[in-house]
Design a protein around this motif. Structure first.
Motif, PDB file in Angstrom:
ATOM      1  N   SER A  72       0.859  -1.187   0.000  1.00 62.01           N
ATOM      2  CA  SER A  72       0.000   0.000   0.000  1.00 62.01           C
ATOM      3  C   SER A  72       0.896   1.238   0.000  1.00 62.01           C
ATOM      4  CB  SER A  72      -0.918  -0.003   1.228  1.00 62.01           C
ATOM      5  OG  SER A  72      -1.782  -1.108   1.199  1.00 62.01           O
ATOM      6  N   SER A  73       1.448   1.551  -1.148  1.00 61.05           N
ATOM      7  CA  SER A  73       2.404   2.660  -1.230  1.00 61.05           C
ATOM      8  C   SER A  73       1.702   3.893  -1.792  1.00 61.05           C
ATOM      9  CB  SER A  73       3.601   2.270  -2.107  1.00 61.05           C
ATOM     10  OG  SER A  73       3.140   1.733  -3.332  1.00 61.05           O
ATOM     11  N   LEU A  74       1.183   4.748  -0.894  1.00 63.95           N
ATOM     12  CA  LEU A  74       0.505   5.966  -1.323  1.00 63.95           C
ATOM     13  C   LEU A  74       1.541   7.003  -1.712  1.00 63.95           C
ATOM     14  CD1 LEU A  74      -2.294   6.196   1.400  1.00 63.95           C
ATOM     15  CD2 LEU A  74      -2.259   4.910  -0.737  1.00 63.95           C
ATOM     16  N   LEU A  75       1.331   7.664  -2.845  1.00 65.56           N
ATOM     17  CA  LEU A  75       2.277   8.659  -3.333  1.00 65.56           C
ATOM     18  C   LEU A  75       2.117   9.977  -2.589  1.00 65.56           C
ATOM     19  CD1 LEU A  75       2.047   8.194  -7.220  1.00 65.56           C
ATOM     20  CD2 LEU A  75       3.641   7.109  -5.634  1.00 65.56           C
ATOM     21  N   SER A  76       3.242  10.631  -2.355  1.00 65.32           N
ATOM     22  CA  SER A  76       3.194  12.000  -1.833  1.00 65.32           C
ATOM     23  C   SER A  76       2.730  12.907  -2.972  1.00 65.32           C
ATOM     24  CB  SER A  76       4.582  12.430  -1.364  1.00 65.32           C
ATOM     25  OG  SER A  76       5.455  12.569  -2.477  1.00 65.32           O
ATOM     26  N   PRO A  77       2.240  14.119  -2.658  1.00 66.49           N
ATOM     27  CA  PRO A  77       1.843  15.044  -3.739  1.00 66.49           C
ATOM     28  C   PRO A  77       2.964  15.287  -4.736  1.00 66.49           C
ATOM     29  CG  PRO A  77       1.053  15.845  -1.622  1.00 66.49           C
ATOM     30  CD  PRO A  77       1.923  14.668  -1.329  1.00 66.49           C
ATOM     31  N   GLU A  78       4.209  15.354  -4.260  1.00 73.48           N
ATOM     32  CA  GLU A  78       5.344  15.592  -5.157  1.00 73.48           C
ATOM     33  C   GLU A  78       5.563  14.391  -6.090  1.00 73.48           C
ATOM     34  OE1 GLU A  78       5.458  15.887  -1.842  1.00 73.48           O
ATOM     35  OE2 GLU A  78       5.405  18.091  -1.707  1.00 73.48           O
ATOM     36  N   GLN A  79       5.508  13.166  -5.512  1.00 74.74           N
ATOM     37  CA  GLN A  79       5.686  11.958  -6.320  1.00 74.74           C
ATOM     38  C   GLN A  79       4.570  11.831  -7.361  1.00 74.74           C
ATOM     39  OE1 GLN A  79       5.694   9.245  -2.958  1.00 74.74           O
ATOM     40  NE2 GLN A  79       7.865   8.767  -3.285  1.00 74.74           N
ATOM     41  N   ARG A  80       3.360  12.126  -6.942  1.00 76.02           N
ATOM     42  CA  ARG A  80       2.217  12.042  -7.843  1.00 76.02           C
ATOM     43  C   ARG A  80       2.368  13.024  -9.015  1.00 76.02           C
ATOM     44  NH1 ARG A  80      -3.303  10.536  -7.504  1.00 76.02           N
ATOM     45  NH2 ARG A  80      -4.705  11.942  -8.612  1.00 76.02           N
ATOM     46  N   SER A  81       2.808  14.236  -8.685  1.00 72.90           N
ATOM     47  CA  SER A  81       2.992  15.256  -9.718  1.00 72.90           C
ATOM     48  C   SER A  81       4.058  14.842 -10.721  1.00 72.90           C
ATOM     49  CB  SER A  81       3.359  16.595  -9.065  1.00 72.90           C
ATOM     50  OG  SER A  81       3.568  17.579 -10.028  1.00 72.90           O
TER      51      SER A  81
ATOM     52  N   SER B 264       1.300   1.841 -11.908  1.00 76.67           N
ATOM     53  CA  SER B 264       1.707   3.249 -11.974  1.00 76.67           C
ATOM     54  C   SER B 264       0.533   4.130 -12.383  1.00 76.67           C
ATOM     55  CB  SER B 264       2.864   3.432 -12.967  1.00 76.67           C
ATOM     56  OG  SER B 264       4.024   2.780 -12.511  1.00 76.67           O
ATOM     57  N   ILE B 265      -0.232   3.666 -13.359  1.00 76.57           N
ATOM     58  CA  ILE B 265      -1.416   4.406 -13.801  1.00 76.57           C
ATOM     59  C   ILE B 265      -2.429   4.513 -12.667  1.00 76.57           C
ATOM     60  CG2 ILE B 265      -3.402   4.350 -15.354  1.00 76.57           C
ATOM     61  CD1 ILE B 265      -0.940   5.147 -16.844  1.00 76.57           C
ATOM     62  N   TYR B 266      -2.674   3.387 -11.989  1.00 77.01           N
ATOM     63  CA  TYR B 266      -3.617   3.410 -10.865  1.00 77.01           C
ATOM     64  C   TYR B 266      -3.185   4.414  -9.797  1.00 77.01           C
ATOM     65  CZ  TYR B 266      -6.242  -0.799 -12.334  1.00 77.01           C
ATOM     66  OH  TYR B 266      -7.045  -1.706 -12.991  1.00 77.01           O
ATOM     67  N   SER B 267      -1.879   4.499  -9.548  1.00 75.10           N
ATOM     68  CA  SER B 267      -1.390   5.345  -8.451  1.00 75.10           C
ATOM     69  C   SER B 267      -1.615   6.833  -8.704  1.00 75.10           C
ATOM     70  CB  SER B 267       0.098   5.074  -8.195  1.00 75.10           C
ATOM     71  OG  SER B 267       0.889   5.558  -9.265  1.00 75.10           O
ATOM     72  N   ILE B 268      -1.818   7.237  -9.967  1.00 76.65           N
ATOM     73  CA  ILE B 268      -2.074   8.659 -10.253  1.00 76.65           C
ATOM     74  C   ILE B 268      -3.542   8.894 -10.631  1.00 76.65           C
ATOM     75  CG2 ILE B 268       0.297   9.202 -10.929  1.00 76.65           C
ATOM     76  CD1 ILE B 268      -0.592   8.929 -13.869  1.00 76.65           C
ATOM     77  N   SER B 269      -4.377   7.867 -10.418  1.00 75.99           N
ATOM     78  CA  SER B 269      -5.795   7.973 -10.772  1.00 75.99           C
ATOM     79  C   SER B 269      -6.612   8.520  -9.606  1.00 75.99           C
ATOM     80  CB  SER B 269      -6.346   6.606 -11.187  1.00 75.99           C
ATOM     81  OG  SER B 269      -5.639   6.094 -12.307  1.00 75.99           O
TER      82      SER B 269
ATOM     83  N   GLU C 126       5.306  12.437 -16.214  1.00 73.84           N
ATOM     84  CA  GLU C 126       5.875  11.408 -17.099  1.00 73.84           C
ATOM     85  C   GLU C 126       4.863  10.968 -18.154  1.00 73.84           C
ATOM     86  OE1 GLU C 126       7.301   6.800 -16.613  1.00 73.84           O
ATOM     87  OE2 GLU C 126       7.799   8.176 -14.984  1.00 73.84           O
ATOM     88  N   PHE C 127       3.569  10.989 -17.775  1.00 79.76           N
ATOM     89  CA  PHE C 127       2.518  10.593 -18.713  1.00 79.76           C
ATOM     90  C   PHE C 127       1.894  11.805 -19.419  1.00 79.76           C
ATOM     91  CE2 PHE C 127       2.675   6.916 -15.852  1.00 79.76           C
ATOM     92  CZ  PHE C 127       2.658   5.872 -16.757  1.00 79.76           C
ATOM     93  N   LEU C 128       2.524  12.974 -19.269  1.00 79.73           N
ATOM     94  CA  LEU C 128       2.055  14.219 -19.895  1.00 79.73           C
ATOM     95  C   LEU C 128       0.668  14.622 -19.408  1.00 79.73           C
ATOM     96  CD1 LEU C 128       3.274  13.787 -23.608  1.00 79.73           C
ATOM     97  CD2 LEU C 128       4.462  14.826 -21.664  1.00 79.73           C
ATOM     98  N   ILE C 129       0.401  14.364 -18.121  1.00 79.75           N
ATOM     99  CA  ILE C 129      -0.887  14.719 -17.533  1.00 79.75           C
ATOM    100  C   ILE C 129      -0.675  15.903 -16.586  1.00 79.75           C
ATOM    101  CG2 ILE C 129      -2.833  13.922 -16.142  1.00 79.75           C
ATOM    102  CD1 ILE C 129      -2.050  11.037 -16.934  1.00 79.75           C
ATOM    103  N   PRO C 130      -1.353  17.016 -16.804  1.00 76.10           N
ATOM    104  CA  PRO C 130      -1.215  18.159 -15.889  1.00 76.10           C
ATOM    105  C   PRO C 130      -1.571  17.764 -14.450  1.00 76.10           C
ATOM    106  CG  PRO C 130      -2.388  18.802 -17.874  1.00 76.10           C
ATOM    107  CD  PRO C 130      -2.247  17.313 -17.941  1.00 76.10           C
ATOM    108  N   GLY C 131      -0.836  18.329 -13.494  1.00 71.89           N
ATOM    109  CA  GLY C 131      -1.002  17.944 -12.099  1.00 71.89           C
ATOM    110  C   GLY C 131      -2.397  18.131 -11.553  1.00 71.89           C
ATOM    111  N   THR C 132      -3.137  19.123 -12.060  1.00 69.77           N
ATOM    112  CA  THR C 132      -4.468  19.413 -11.520  1.00 69.77           C
ATOM    113  C   THR C 132      -5.597  18.716 -12.278  1.00 69.77           C
ATOM    114  OG1 THR C 132      -4.570  21.399 -12.918  1.00 69.77           O
ATOM    115  CG2 THR C 132      -3.749  21.674 -10.661  1.00 69.77           C
TER     116      THR C 132
END
Length: 432
Positions: free
Chosen positions: A216-225, A322-327, A230-236
């Motif tokens: 259960s590795s939850l990303l920090s806001p910085e890691q998520r951003s 990786s995709i799930y972690s930024i969803s 990397e996937f060309l997705i704006p942070g917001t």
């Protein structure tokens, strides 16, 4: 007698096996690897394993390989001196396995012909064979037993659909199951079923489900951003992911996506077909629907970030977590069409709320538990999918609550790896 009958059927089936694998490999742009599948491993692979103590882990495809990850890590930590060989049946399963740092060698499982199985077992001489979930190959198990190699089934399960079929053929499976040294089943019901089919009760253990031991590795806001970048997705920009989708499901997902956008909710859809070779088919559908999209494999040449209303189609292997972690919200496919579902614990382990359909026969226990925990919602059809996804995309608070409840469920049910390792360690110790 049963083995003679089985061998006759196998040789008759050979006329279909070879064309099927040739077609499958050609259609997916991959080599057929017939030499390996008939028991001839590359000479350099055998040389690298010579004189080493080997644990052979077999995970048929992607789902089983992902389930085996906690066990592979535990094996490496507990027995660092041993080499780990990972076999698979599918090309995608092997692709995932080759990226795991704990694995020393990836191979294809040989076809279940006696000569092929014996050739590989003699080349590797493993101290133990670990078979993930319910993979029952009669000649493989028989030959391993004849060579004195213990075999253990881990994370075993018997689905509702398969139980009836196994029972009708229990006369065949009883002597085959007797070749297992140990059978580690996910639940008490799975244990009851494997015993009813013919397994020795003294060899059956309830060790729970390895899938609850996903990190259960939850990303920090910085890691998520950084990962979104990397996937060309704006942070917001919120991300809606449809993972492990099958034919017939993308249309329903796209209808829901259109409704979400029409309701004024900005987001990006990420589509991850279960089989990457379907990416072209998915792309054709998006083009027909007039939805702009990019393939993951071509992001380098895209140049600009995604905008709301576009779609990222993932045509690569090994990036789903990786995709799930930024969803912000995930629909898990294989569940709106009758294929038995896929693992809803993968997004739940990352604190992401999950939605899935009615067809979850392969994950009945997991589906029931995630619903009870409040970490997921089950829908019955495409119309309900649209309604539920729309409501959740509009409610940040509910999504956050569901995410926390999914993580809590994972934490409460950990421990399957330790239970499995007790049995595996005892077998490895006794084999010396």
């Amino acid at each position: 007698m049963i083995y003679l009958l089985y061998d006759i059927l196998l040789w008759v089936a050979l006329a279909g096996i070879i064309p099927y694998h040739l077609y499958r490999s050609a259609s997916r742009g991959r080599r057929a690897a017939f030499a390996e599948r008939f028991g001839s491993l590359p000479r350099e692979s055998v040389a690298a394993m010579e004189g080493k103590e080997i644990v052979w882990v077999h995970a048929v495809s992607v789902g089983e390989t992902m389930a085996a990850k906690p066990l592979l890590k535990a094996l490496r930590q507990r027995f660092p001196e041993k080499k780990i060989v990972l076999s698979s049946v599918t090309e995608t399963g092997r692709s995932i396995g080759e990226k795991l740092p704990e694995v020393d060698l990836c191979i294809y499982l040989p076809f279940d012909y006696r000569f092929a199985v014996r050739r590989v077992l003699q080349a590797l001489r493993p101290s133990l064979v670990v078979i993930v979930e319910t993979e029952i190959w009669p000649n493989f198990l028989r030959t391993a037993a004849e060579m004195g190699i213990p075999t253990v089934m881990v994370n075993g399960r018997i689905s509702d659909r398969s139980f009836g079929r196994y029972m009708k053929l229990s006369w065949f499976f009883r002597p085959v199951l007797a070749k297992f040294t140990a059978l580690c089943m996910q639940t008490g019901e799975d244990a009851r079923r494997i015993i009813a089919i013919g397994a020795d009760p003294a060899r059956v253990h309830v060790t729970k489900n390895l899938k609850y031991d996903l990190p259960s590795s939850l990303l920090s806001p910085e890691q998520r951003s950084l990962l979104k970048k990397e996937f060309l997705i704006p942070g917001t920009l919120p991300v809606l992911t449809a993972g492990s989708t099958h034919a017939g499901e993308e249309e329903m997902v796209l209808a829901a996506y259109r409704a979400i956008l029409a309701a004024g909710h900005d987001c990006l859809l990420v589509l991850v077909p279960r089989h990457p070779e379907r990416a072209g088919q998915v792309g054709d559908l998006l083009q027909k629907e007039g939805i702009p999209f990019s393939l993951r494999s071509r992001l380098v040449s895209r140049g600009t970030d995604f905008r709301a209303g576009e779609t990222l189609v993932v045509d690569t292997v090994g990036e789903l977590m990786s995709i799930y972690s930024i969803s912000d919200l995930v629909f898990v496919g294989g569940s709106l069409v009758p294929t038995g579902g896929h693992n809803v614990l993968e997004p739940a382990a990352l604190g992401v709320p999950v939605v899935f359909g009615p067809h979850m026969s392969n994950f009945r226990e997991i589906a029931a538990m995630i619903l009870e925990s409040g970490g997921g919602i089950q829908v019955q059809d495409g119309g309900e999918l649209t309604s539920v996804l729309n409501d959740l995309m509009a409610d940040d608070g509910q999504r956050a609550t569901m995410g926390r409840q999914g993580v809590a469920l994972m934490e409460e049910n950990r421990g399957a790896t330790d239970r499995h390792m007790e049995i595996i360690a005892a077998l490895l110790t006794s084999s010396h």
